[in-house]
Design a protein around this motif. Structure first.
Motif, PDB file in Angstrom:
ATOM      1  N   GLY A  21      -0.900  10.049  -3.097  1.00 55.34           N
ATOM      2  CA  GLY A  21      -1.751   9.499  -3.997  1.00 55.34           C
ATOM      3  C   GLY A  21      -3.298   9.757  -3.532  1.00 55.34           C
ATOM      4  O   GLY A  21      -3.179  10.520  -2.302  1.00 55.34           O
ATOM      5  N   GLY A  22      -4.194   9.584  -4.073  1.00 51.56           N
ATOM      6  CA  GLY A  22      -5.591   9.793  -3.844  1.00 51.56           C
ATOM      7  C   GLY A  22      -6.447   9.254  -4.244  1.00 51.56           C
ATOM      8  O   GLY A  22      -6.283   8.900  -5.706  1.00 51.56           O
ATOM      9  N   ALA A  23      -7.557   9.004  -4.069  1.00 53.04           N
ATOM     10  CA  ALA A  23      -8.896   8.575  -4.622  1.00 53.04           C
ATOM     11  C   ALA A  23     -10.127   9.143  -4.097  1.00 53.04           C
ATOM     12  O   ALA A  23     -10.142   9.769  -3.037  1.00 53.04           O
ATOM     13  CB  ALA A  23      -9.067   7.258  -4.130  1.00 53.04           C
ATOM     14  N   ILE A  24     -11.179   9.301  -4.942  1.00 53.22           N
ATOM     15  CA  ILE A  24     -12.435   9.732  -4.588  1.00 53.22           C
ATOM     16  C   ILE A  24     -13.282   8.520  -5.018  1.00 53.22           C
ATOM     17  O   ILE A  24     -13.288   7.848  -6.094  1.00 53.22           O
ATOM     18  CB  ILE A  24     -12.881  10.964  -5.764  1.00 53.22           C
ATOM     19  N   TRP A  25     -14.093   8.115  -3.894  1.00 51.24           N
ATOM     20  CA  TRP A  25     -15.192   7.017  -3.890  1.00 51.24           C
ATOM     21  C   TRP A  25     -16.382   7.679  -3.910  1.00 51.24           C
ATOM     22  O   TRP A  25     -16.700   8.594  -2.890  1.00 51.24           O
ATOM     23  CB  TRP A  25     -14.791   6.256  -2.901  1.00 51.24           C
ATOM     24  N   LEU A  26     -17.192   7.470  -4.740  1.00 50.75           N
ATOM     25  CA  LEU A  26     -18.618   7.863  -4.652  1.00 50.75           C
ATOM     26  C   LEU A  26     -19.361   6.769  -4.038  1.00 50.75           C
ATOM     27  O   LEU A  26     -19.242   5.483  -4.127  1.00 50.75           O
ATOM     28  CB  LEU A  26     -19.240   8.015  -6.097  1.00 50.75           C
ATOM     29  N   ILE A  67     -14.579  12.509   9.116  1.00 48.80           N
ATOM     30  CA  ILE A  67     -13.045  12.241   8.867  1.00 48.80           C
ATOM     31  C   ILE A  67     -12.622  11.002   9.414  1.00 48.80           C
ATOM     32  O   ILE A  67     -13.253  10.707  10.690  1.00 48.80           O
ATOM     33  CB  ILE A  67     -12.241  13.421   9.438  1.00 48.80           C
ATOM     34  N   ALA A  68     -11.650  10.323   8.896  1.00 54.13           N
ATOM     35  CA  ALA A  68     -11.173   9.473   9.759  1.00 54.13           C
ATOM     36  C   ALA A  68      -9.708   9.376   9.182  1.00 54.13           C
ATOM     37  O   ALA A  68      -9.425   9.801   8.085  1.00 54.13           O
ATOM     38  CB  ALA A  68     -11.819   8.068   9.372  1.00 54.13           C
ATOM     39  N   GLN A  69      -8.603   8.729   9.949  1.00 55.56           N
ATOM     40  CA  GLN A  69      -7.417   8.602   9.516  1.00 55.56           C
ATOM     41  C   GLN A  69      -6.782   7.264  10.048  1.00 55.56           C
ATOM     42  O   GLN A  69      -7.359   6.790  11.155  1.00 55.56           O
ATOM     43  CB  GLN A  69      -6.522   9.841  10.151  1.00 55.56           C
ATOM     44  N   GLY A  75       2.512  -1.280   3.297  1.00 56.19           N
ATOM     45  CA  GLY A  75       2.842  -0.664   1.895  1.00 56.19           C
ATOM     46  C   GLY A  75       3.587   0.568   2.152  1.00 56.19           C
ATOM     47  O   GLY A  75       3.812   1.321   2.979  1.00 56.19           O
ATOM     48  N   PRO A  76       3.978   1.251   0.912  1.00 55.43           N
ATOM     49  CA  PRO A  76       4.767   2.465   0.919  1.00 55.43           C
ATOM     50  C   PRO A  76       4.064   3.632   1.401  1.00 55.43           C
ATOM     51  O   PRO A  76       4.407   4.755   1.719  1.00 55.43           O
ATOM     52  CB  PRO A  76       5.015   2.418  -0.677  1.00 55.43           C
ATOM     53  N   LEU A  77       2.514   3.736   1.303  1.00 56.14           N
ATOM     54  CA  LEU A  77       1.753   4.519   1.812  1.00 56.14           C
ATOM     55  C   LEU A  77       0.930   4.289   3.062  1.00 56.14           C
ATOM     56  O   LEU A  77      -0.204   4.203   3.090  1.00 56.14           O
ATOM     57  CB  LEU A  77       1.008   5.009   0.809  1.00 56.14           C
ATOM     58  N   PRO A  78       1.635   4.404   4.202  1.00 51.93           N
ATOM     59  CA  PRO A  78       0.999   3.915   5.452  1.00 51.93           C
ATOM     60  C   PRO A  78      -0.178   4.792   6.078  1.00 51.93           C
ATOM     61  O   PRO A  78      -0.874   4.466   6.807  1.00 51.93           O
ATOM     62  CB  PRO A  78       2.027   3.463   6.415  1.00 51.93           C
ATOM     63  N   ALA A  79       0.131   6.050   5.734  1.00 52.50           N
ATOM     64  CA  ALA A  79      -0.984   6.827   6.254  1.00 52.50           C
ATOM     65  C   ALA A  79      -1.834   7.679   5.502  1.00 52.50           C
ATOM     66  O   ALA A  79      -1.790   7.743   4.172  1.00 52.50           O
ATOM     67  CB  ALA A  79       0.001   8.120   6.840  1.00 52.50           C
ATOM     68  N   ARG A  80      -3.231   7.360   5.745  1.00 59.32           N
ATOM     69  CA  ARG A  80      -4.317   7.720   5.005  1.00 59.32           C
ATOM     70  C   ARG A  80      -5.392   8.617   5.771  1.00 59.32           C
ATOM     71  O   ARG A  80      -5.482   8.444   6.874  1.00 59.32           O
ATOM     72  CB  ARG A  80      -5.294   6.536   4.576  1.00 59.32           C
ATOM     73  N   SER A 100       3.090   9.107   2.483  1.00 59.35           N
ATOM     74  CA  SER A 100       4.213   7.910   2.643  1.00 59.35           C
ATOM     75  C   SER A 100       4.780   8.048   4.295  1.00 59.35           C
ATOM     76  O   SER A 100       5.308   7.211   4.793  1.00 59.35           O
ATOM     77  CB  SER A 100       5.445   8.264   1.777  1.00 59.35           C
ATOM     78  N   ALA A 101       4.486   9.231   4.842  1.00 58.64           N
ATOM     79  CA  ALA A 101       5.092   9.464   6.417  1.00 58.64           C
ATOM     80  C   ALA A 101       3.817   9.578   7.286  1.00 58.64           C
ATOM     81  O   ALA A 101       3.301  10.314   6.974  1.00 58.64           O
ATOM     82  CB  ALA A 101       5.990  10.412   6.284  1.00 58.64           C
TER      83      ALA A 101
END
Length: 187
Positions: A21-26, A67-69, A75-80, A100-101
């Protein structure tokens, strides 16, 4: 136009990286407001404000540091992965990639994602400049339209007066005066 391009960029980013998944925030750094410009995958269900305090903090850190992580979100997507779009002195937004991993965030993936975010920042900056140029062009066209309209009335009145003088309605004129008024009328 910008949103469509950002949706296409996000789809490409998710394919190249790959991310679930992904998103772009302005962002508007002056006001601190964020706007969701594109979202795909499970990220498409995100609310219009960053959901958790952790995500807001990571998003702000990405704006400041590039960068940040995080790997422990619920939830199902814990890594961002959060990446700044645009230059450090004038960030335009952030690219969020969701995995997801937790072990998906390898150094190679982070390097590719950072390069992709740099490209996205350049794309976004170019689109914003093009949009600004279009706005300026529209403003110039409006000014020319108004100026032309405003000049027509006095010119029309002047032409009418010159024609009346040539027809003799203002009294007799000499040949030299007629020649001068004829030249004015022609011009």
């Amino acid at each position: 136009m910008i949103r469509d391009a950002l949706e296409a960029f996000l789809a490409t980013a998710r394919t190249v990286i790959p991310a679930e998944g992904g998103a772009i925030w302005l962002c508007d750094v002056a006001t601190g407001q964020r706007t969701l410009a594109a979202a795909q995958g499970p990220a498409a269900d995100e609310p219009t404000q960053l959901a958790s305090l952790t995500e807001r903090t990571d998003d702000q850190r990405a704006l400041a540091e590039g960068i940040a992580q995080t790997t422990d979100l619920p939830g199902p997507l814990p890594a961002r992965l959060y990446l700044r779009l645009g230059p450090s002195h004038r960030p335009l937004g952030t690219l969020h990639l969701h995995f997801s991993a937790p072990d998906a965030l390898t150094p190679d993936l982070i390097c590719r994602a950072t390069a992709l975010a740099n490209l996205g920042g350049m794309l976004l900056e170019a689109m914003q400049r093009a949009a600004e140029a279009e706005r300026m062009e529209a403003g110039q066209a409006e000014f020319i339209h108004v100026a032309t309209h405003e000049l027509r009335s006095p010119v029309a009145v002047s032409q009418s007066l010159v024609r009346n003088v040539l027809k003799g309605y203002a009294g007799a004129i000499t040949d030299k005066q007629r020649h001068v008024f004829s030249r004015i009328s022609a011009q």
